[in-house]
Write a protein that holds these residues in place. Structure first.
Motif, PDB file in Angstrom:
ATOM      1  N   ARG A  86     -42.790 -28.314 -28.971  1.00 50.36           N
ATOM      2  CA  ARG A  86     -43.101 -28.756 -27.607  1.00 50.36           C
ATOM      3  C   ARG A  86     -43.852 -27.609 -26.917  1.00 50.36           C
ATOM      4  O   ARG A  86     -43.235 -26.674 -26.399  1.00 50.36           O
ATOM      5  CB  ARG A  86     -41.816 -29.098 -26.850  1.00 50.36           C
ATOM      6  CG  ARG A  86     -41.127 -30.349 -27.377  1.00 50.36           C
ATOM      7  CD  ARG A  86     -39.873 -30.696 -26.586  1.00 50.36           C
ATOM      8  NE  ARG A  86     -39.320 -31.975 -27.023  1.00 50.36           N
ATOM      9  CZ  ARG A  86     -38.178 -32.496 -26.571  1.00 50.36           C
ATOM     10  NH1 ARG A  86     -37.460 -31.856 -25.664  1.00 50.36           N
ATOM     11  NH2 ARG A  86     -37.747 -33.661 -27.017  1.00 50.36           N
ATOM     12  N   PRO A  87     -45.185 -27.654 -26.928  1.00 49.17           N
ATOM     13  CA  PRO A  87     -45.975 -26.533 -26.416  1.00 49.17           C
ATOM     14  C   PRO A  87     -45.732 -26.239 -24.947  1.00 49.17           C
ATOM     15  O   PRO A  87     -45.861 -25.090 -24.507  1.00 49.17           O
ATOM     16  CB  PRO A  87     -47.432 -26.954 -26.668  1.00 49.17           C
ATOM     17  CG  PRO A  87     -47.373 -28.448 -26.825  1.00 49.17           C
ATOM     18  CD  PRO A  87     -46.045 -28.749 -27.429  1.00 49.17           C
ATOM     19  N   GLU A  88     -45.365 -27.267 -24.168  1.00 51.31           N
ATOM     20  CA  GLU A  88     -45.126 -27.054 -22.742  1.00 51.31           C
ATOM     21  C   GLU A  88     -43.922 -26.131 -22.520  1.00 51.31           C
ATOM     22  O   GLU A  88     -43.881 -25.382 -21.537  1.00 51.31           O
ATOM     23  CB  GLU A  88     -44.919 -28.393 -22.025  1.00 51.31           C
ATOM     24  CG  GLU A  88     -43.669 -29.165 -22.405  1.00 51.31           C
ATOM     25  CD  GLU A  88     -43.801 -29.994 -23.670  1.00 51.31           C
ATOM     26  OE1 GLU A  88     -42.841 -30.719 -23.988  1.00 51.31           O
ATOM     27  OE2 GLU A  88     -44.860 -29.914 -24.339  1.00 51.31           O
ATOM     28  N   VAL A  89     -42.965 -26.155 -23.457  1.00 52.04           N
ATOM     29  CA  VAL A  89     -41.793 -25.278 -23.336  1.00 52.04           C
ATOM     30  C   VAL A  89     -42.175 -23.833 -23.694  1.00 52.04           C
ATOM     31  O   VAL A  89     -41.699 -22.891 -23.059  1.00 52.04           O
ATOM     32  CB  VAL A  89     -40.629 -25.784 -24.210  1.00 52.04           C
ATOM     33  CG1 VAL A  89     -39.417 -24.868 -24.085  1.00 52.04           C
ATOM     34  CG2 VAL A  89     -40.256 -27.206 -23.803  1.00 52.04           C
ATOM     35  N   THR A  91     -45.028 -22.554 -23.112  1.00 52.00           N
ATOM     36  CA  THR A  91     -45.728 -22.091 -21.904  1.00 52.00           C
ATOM     37  C   THR A  91     -44.730 -21.643 -20.840  1.00 52.00           C
ATOM     38  O   THR A  91     -44.913 -20.589 -20.205  1.00 52.00           O
ATOM     39  CB  THR A  91     -46.627 -23.212 -21.347  1.00 52.00           C
ATOM     40  OG1 THR A  91     -47.606 -23.551 -22.329  1.00 52.00           O
ATOM     41  CG2 THR A  91     -47.312 -22.777 -20.065  1.00 52.00           C
ATOM     42  N   ILE A  92     -43.666 -22.429 -20.649  1.00 50.22           N
ATOM     43  CA  ILE A  92     -42.636 -22.078 -19.669  1.00 50.22           C
ATOM     44  C   ILE A  92     -41.974 -20.755 -20.041  1.00 50.22           C
ATOM     45  O   ILE A  92     -41.768 -19.878 -19.184  1.00 50.22           O
ATOM     46  CB  ILE A  92     -41.591 -23.211 -19.571  1.00 50.22           C
ATOM     47  CG1 ILE A  92     -42.188 -24.419 -18.851  1.00 50.22           C
ATOM     48  CG2 ILE A  92     -40.324 -22.734 -18.853  1.00 50.22           C
ATOM     49  CD1 ILE A  92     -41.357 -25.691 -18.974  1.00 50.22           C
ATOM     50  N   GLU A  95     -44.218 -17.864 -19.247  1.00 49.37           N
ATOM     51  CA  GLU A  95     -44.284 -17.601 -17.806  1.00 49.37           C
ATOM     52  C   GLU A  95     -43.027 -16.901 -17.314  1.00 49.37           C
ATOM     53  O   GLU A  95     -43.101 -15.972 -16.490  1.00 49.37           O
ATOM     54  CB  GLU A  95     -44.504 -18.916 -17.053  1.00 49.37           C
ATOM     55  CG  GLU A  95     -45.872 -19.537 -17.295  1.00 49.37           C
ATOM     56  CD  GLU A  95     -46.016 -20.902 -16.652  1.00 49.37           C
ATOM     57  OE1 GLU A  95     -45.025 -21.407 -16.080  1.00 49.37           O
ATOM     58  OE2 GLU A  95     -47.117 -21.481 -16.721  1.00 49.37           O
ATOM     59  N   ASP A 187     -38.721 -34.899 -23.449  1.00 49.37           N
ATOM     60  CA  ASP A 187     -39.699 -33.811 -23.443  1.00 49.37           C
ATOM     61  C   ASP A 187     -40.257 -33.502 -22.056  1.00 49.37           C
ATOM     62  O   ASP A 187     -41.022 -32.553 -21.889  1.00 49.37           O
ATOM     63  CB  ASP A 187     -40.846 -34.088 -24.423  1.00 49.37           C
ATOM     64  CG  ASP A 187     -41.626 -35.344 -24.082  1.00 49.37           C
ATOM     65  OD1 ASP A 187     -41.269 -36.034 -23.090  1.00 49.37           O
ATOM     66  OD2 ASP A 187     -42.588 -35.645 -24.804  1.00 49.37           O
ATOM     67  N   GLN A 188     -39.873 -34.300 -21.070  1.00 48.95           N
ATOM     68  CA  GLN A 188     -40.336 -34.048 -19.705  1.00 48.95           C
ATOM     69  C   GLN A 188     -39.284 -33.345 -18.826  1.00 48.95           C
ATOM     70  O   GLN A 188     -39.583 -32.954 -17.695  1.00 48.95           O
ATOM     71  CB  GLN A 188     -40.754 -35.364 -19.044  1.00 48.95           C
ATOM     72  CG  GLN A 188     -42.009 -35.967 -19.656  1.00 48.95           C
ATOM     73  CD  GLN A 188     -43.177 -34.992 -19.640  1.00 48.95           C
ATOM     74  OE1 GLN A 188     -43.562 -34.487 -18.597  1.00 48.95           O
ATOM     75  NE2 GLN A 188     -43.727 -34.720 -20.816  1.00 48.95           N
ATOM     76  N   PRO A 191     -40.439 -29.544 -18.059  1.00 46.18           N
ATOM     77  CA  PRO A 191     -41.573 -29.507 -17.123  1.00 46.18           C
ATOM     78  C   PRO A 191     -41.199 -29.972 -15.717  1.00 46.18           C
ATOM     79  O   PRO A 191     -41.630 -29.378 -14.723  1.00 46.18           O
ATOM     80  CB  PRO A 191     -42.602 -30.437 -17.780  1.00 46.18           C
ATOM     81  CG  PRO A 191     -42.295 -30.343 -19.238  1.00 46.18           C
ATOM     82  CD  PRO A 191     -40.796 -30.232 -19.314  1.00 46.18           C
ATOM     83  N   ARG A 192     -40.381 -31.028 -15.632  1.00 48.84           N
ATOM     84  CA  ARG A 192     -39.947 -31.502 -14.312  1.00 48.84           C
ATOM     85  C   ARG A 192     -39.097 -30.456 -13.607  1.00 48.84           C
ATOM     86  O   ARG A 192     -39.253 -30.217 -12.415  1.00 48.84           O
ATOM     87  CB  ARG A 192     -39.137 -32.803 -14.448  1.00 48.84           C
ATOM     88  CG  ARG A 192     -39.959 -34.053 -14.596  1.00 48.84           C
ATOM     89  CD  ARG A 192     -39.131 -35.300 -14.321  1.00 48.84           C
ATOM     90  NE  ARG A 192     -37.940 -35.365 -15.159  1.00 48.84           N
ATOM     91  CZ  ARG A 192     -37.869 -36.004 -16.335  1.00 48.84           C
ATOM     92  NH1 ARG A 192     -38.945 -36.606 -16.825  1.00 48.84           N
ATOM     93  NH2 ARG A 192     -36.743 -36.020 -17.021  1.00 48.84           N
ATOM     94  N   SER A 195     -41.331 -27.612 -12.442  1.00 48.67           N
ATOM     95  CA  SER A 195     -42.309 -27.978 -11.412  1.00 48.67           C
ATOM     96  C   SER A 195     -41.621 -28.034 -10.053  1.00 48.67           C
ATOM     97  O   SER A 195     -42.237 -27.757  -9.010  1.00 48.67           O
ATOM     98  CB  SER A 195     -42.954 -29.335 -11.730  1.00 48.67           C
ATOM     99  OG  SER A 195     -41.992 -30.378 -11.624  1.00 48.67           O
TER     100      SER A 195
END
Length: 200
Positions: A86-89, A91-92, A95, A187-188, A191-192, A195
């Motif tokens: 899960r690339p978004e994780v 990224t998190i 950060e 998977d959201q 990100p939620r 955000s």
């Protein structure tokens, strides 16, 4: 802050039905039978605590399910659990570390999977400060001792710690210790969460 991430269905998408599908195909035993027979019982938990070898685990699990597989066939099915990163994780996590937070993985896993995910998903080790794996620690979630071990090693209090996991029992165990724990449902979820909670 200390951020603790589970691995399966948090950082990596996994699907256990894929494992049973491969075993069904290789053994000739109908998938429905394997679904009925497979349990994450004591043998499964012993393996995740590093108490039995991969070979013993494979033999005992095959016996429980009533299937005949070579160790190589068993392993081929076992590794098919991994779907994708899960690339978004990732990224998190990047950060969070860039902001000076401590980011670690706490996973119930086993030696067999160590032959797979570090090779196929090197981004995980590259973007965390430490890996806490059940088979190395001799204990597994939701045992409170495994959370206490991580807190002591990292030097953070429960109130300074945030934990993400896809298993409600693990989330509840962490919450009982005073850790800010969140259930990852899809998977959201992450990100939620971030955000609405700016990384600072």
């Amino acid at each position: 802050m200390l951020y603790i991430f589970d691995m399966g269905n948090v950082i990596i998408e996994i699907d256990f039905k894929r494992v049973l599908g491969v075993w069904s195909k290789l053994s000739g035993v109908p998938l429905a039978h394997l679904v009925e027979r497979f349990t994450m019982g004591e043998v499964f938990q012993q393996h995740e605590r590093g108490e039995i070898s991969d070979e013993d685990f494979a033999a005992q699990l095959c016996r429980e399910m009533g299937i005949a597989l070579s160790f190589e066939q068993f392993s081929a099915g076992w590794q098919s659990i991994f779907v994708s990163l899960r690339p978004e994780v990732i990224t998190i996590m990047k950060e969070l570390r860039a902001q000076g937070h401590r980011v670690v993985v706490l996973s119930n896993t086993n030696r067999l999977h160590l032959d797979h995910w570090p090779v196929h998903y090197p981004e995980i080790e590259q973007n965390v400060d430490a890996l806490y794996l059940s088979q190395d620690l001799g204990m597994r979630k939701p045992d409170p001792a495994i959370f206490q071990h991580v807190l002591e090693k990292e030097g953070f209090s429960p109130q300074e710690t945030v934990f993400f996991d896809d298993v409600a029992d693990n989330v509840n165990a962490a919450s009982a210790l005073g850790i800010q724990a969140f259930l990852v449902e899809d998977d959201q979820t992450l990100p939620r969460h971030f955000s609405g909670n700016q990384i600072t």
